[in-house]
Design an enzyme around this catalytic site. Sequence first.
Site, PDB file in Angstrom:
ATOM      1  N   LYS A 126       9.951  -3.803  -6.790  1.00  0.00           N
ATOM      2  CA  LYS A 126      11.393  -4.005  -6.707  1.00  0.00           C
ATOM      3  C   LYS A 126      11.945  -3.875  -8.108  1.00  0.00           C
ATOM      4  O   LYS A 126      11.258  -4.136  -9.092  1.00  0.00           O
ATOM      5  CB  LYS A 126      11.709  -5.396  -6.155  1.00  0.00           C
ATOM      6  CG  LYS A 126      13.138  -5.570  -5.679  1.00  0.00           C
ATOM      7  CD  LYS A 126      13.388  -4.831  -4.375  1.00  0.00           C
ATOM      8  CE  LYS A 126      13.919  -5.711  -3.299  1.00  0.00           C
ATOM      9  NZ  LYS A 126      13.735  -5.236  -1.960  1.00  0.00           N
TER      10      LYS A 126
HETATM   11  N1  GLU Z   1      15.393  -2.571   0.100  1.00  0.00           N
HETATM   12  C1  GLU Z   1      14.775  -2.499   1.375  1.00  0.00           C
HETATM   13  C2  GLU Z   1      13.900  -3.717   1.636  1.00  0.00           C
HETATM   14  O1  GLU Z   1      14.040  -4.722   1.010  1.00  0.00           O
HETATM   15  C3  GLU Z   1      14.061  -1.187   1.629  1.00  0.00           C
HETATM   16  C4  GLU Z   1      12.990  -0.804   0.675  1.00  0.00           C
HETATM   17  C5  GLU Z   1      12.455   0.610   0.865  1.00  0.00           C
HETATM   18  O2  GLU Z   1      12.884   1.288   1.791  1.00  0.00           O
HETATM   19  O3  GLU Z   1      11.640   1.017   0.067  1.00  0.00           O
HETATM   20  O4  GLU Z   1      13.098  -3.701   2.518  1.00  0.00           O
END
Ligand code: GLU
Length: 435
Positions: A126
């Site tokens: 992240k």
């Molecule tokens: N931000 C989204 C999550 O927290 C998607 C992450 C992604 O698709 O890589 O799951």
Amino acid sequence: MTMASTPGSAGEESTESATDRTTSESALETARRQLHHAAEHLDIDPNVVERLRHPKTVHEVTVPVERDDGTVEVFTGYRAHHDSVRGPYKGGLRYHPEVTRDECVGLGMWMTWKCAVMDLPFGGAKGGVAVDPKALSAEERERLTRRFAQELRDVIGPNRDIPAPDMGTDPQTMAWLMDAYSMQEGETIPGVVTGKPPVVGGSEGREEAPGRSVAIITREVCEYYDRPLEETTVAVQGYGSVGANAARLLDDWGGTVVAISDVNGAMYDPEGIDTASVPSHDEEPEAVTTYADTVISNDELLTLDVDVLVPAALGNVITEQNADAIAAEFVVEGANGPTTSAADSILAERDIVVIPDIIANAGGVTVSYFEWLQDINRRAWSLERVHDELETEMQAAWRAVRTEFERRDVTWRDAAYIVALSRIAEAHETRGLWP
Ligand code: GLU
């Protein structure tokens, strides 16, 4: 284009503002507590658990941006790589003033578990920039994104780390990121990010996917507990891409959505809201209450006497302070980390069923995986195929979690963690520690 700007931890673009943050625990604290709790139920090597408490690397970068008035402002960006034992790092990028290193690590850990519970060949990451995207013009956001992409260029890539949208970022942000990366590499590389607009290699159905998985899992939970959707009332906090899509699908499938909300408050109608007639955050930002006859607060929404509560906006909204007042029978987590660990224990004691974020909103990363496959194979799938394959993956994950839930007599959160951790631990034990 709209940009959400809110503290906390939503599964995707969020529409809510913070409530009381002073009592909240950090995403990293919550993630670590949950890890230990689940590990207690498993016979896994404690050394593996120790490794999983820590990120592999956290990249911290400086992102200078020229403002429209010619001055330069300097922002801090992060990309936390948590674990890649099962495949390349995967996870969103958020633009929010309260983005911190630790928040990225905690959210990256959740991505590791989320990908493992869905059995996707990805690890967890992240990142984000500590910035209020609402305070920037579209041109400034574009310059910020392109420079951030450049700063992360050596650590991302289609086989290395694949970012996606999260709070405060959207498909356009991903298109800029893909373009910046591709220009520097000298070739078009759509697989470096997911959540792009379909015209540049994005997948059909990606934007609505986290909300769709929330709806699918809500349907499965209701079925498991013998509750017909036609007799089920639902309150949804947040009317962004997660909340609005979940609410509309549940409405279509026969559920009665009695409350929806955004940053300004909640619309409440015990007879049921026609969810299609209320614009989502993407369609008309922060407009929910202007369509409402009866407005209640976001705090009141959380404690409504409904069957299903879907917190789909912020992290840390169900806390020690309000967990005793939650009246719903089922909580399906649309946001990432909406329940603190203290609140989780209270809800468990009160026999309230909590379906965790790592399965409930995992449709987003699952369709991101489909997008990545489409990019690598240079072949787009139809929306129908995306829906069918998402349904299949969600059912498979639900069955795996349900098996552990029944076998071990644990909470649904622990069951989901047990599925994820077993897969990750097995991969670590099989690969071993290098050198
Ligand atoms: N931000 C989204 C999550 O927290 C998607 C992450 C992604 O698709 O890589 O799951």
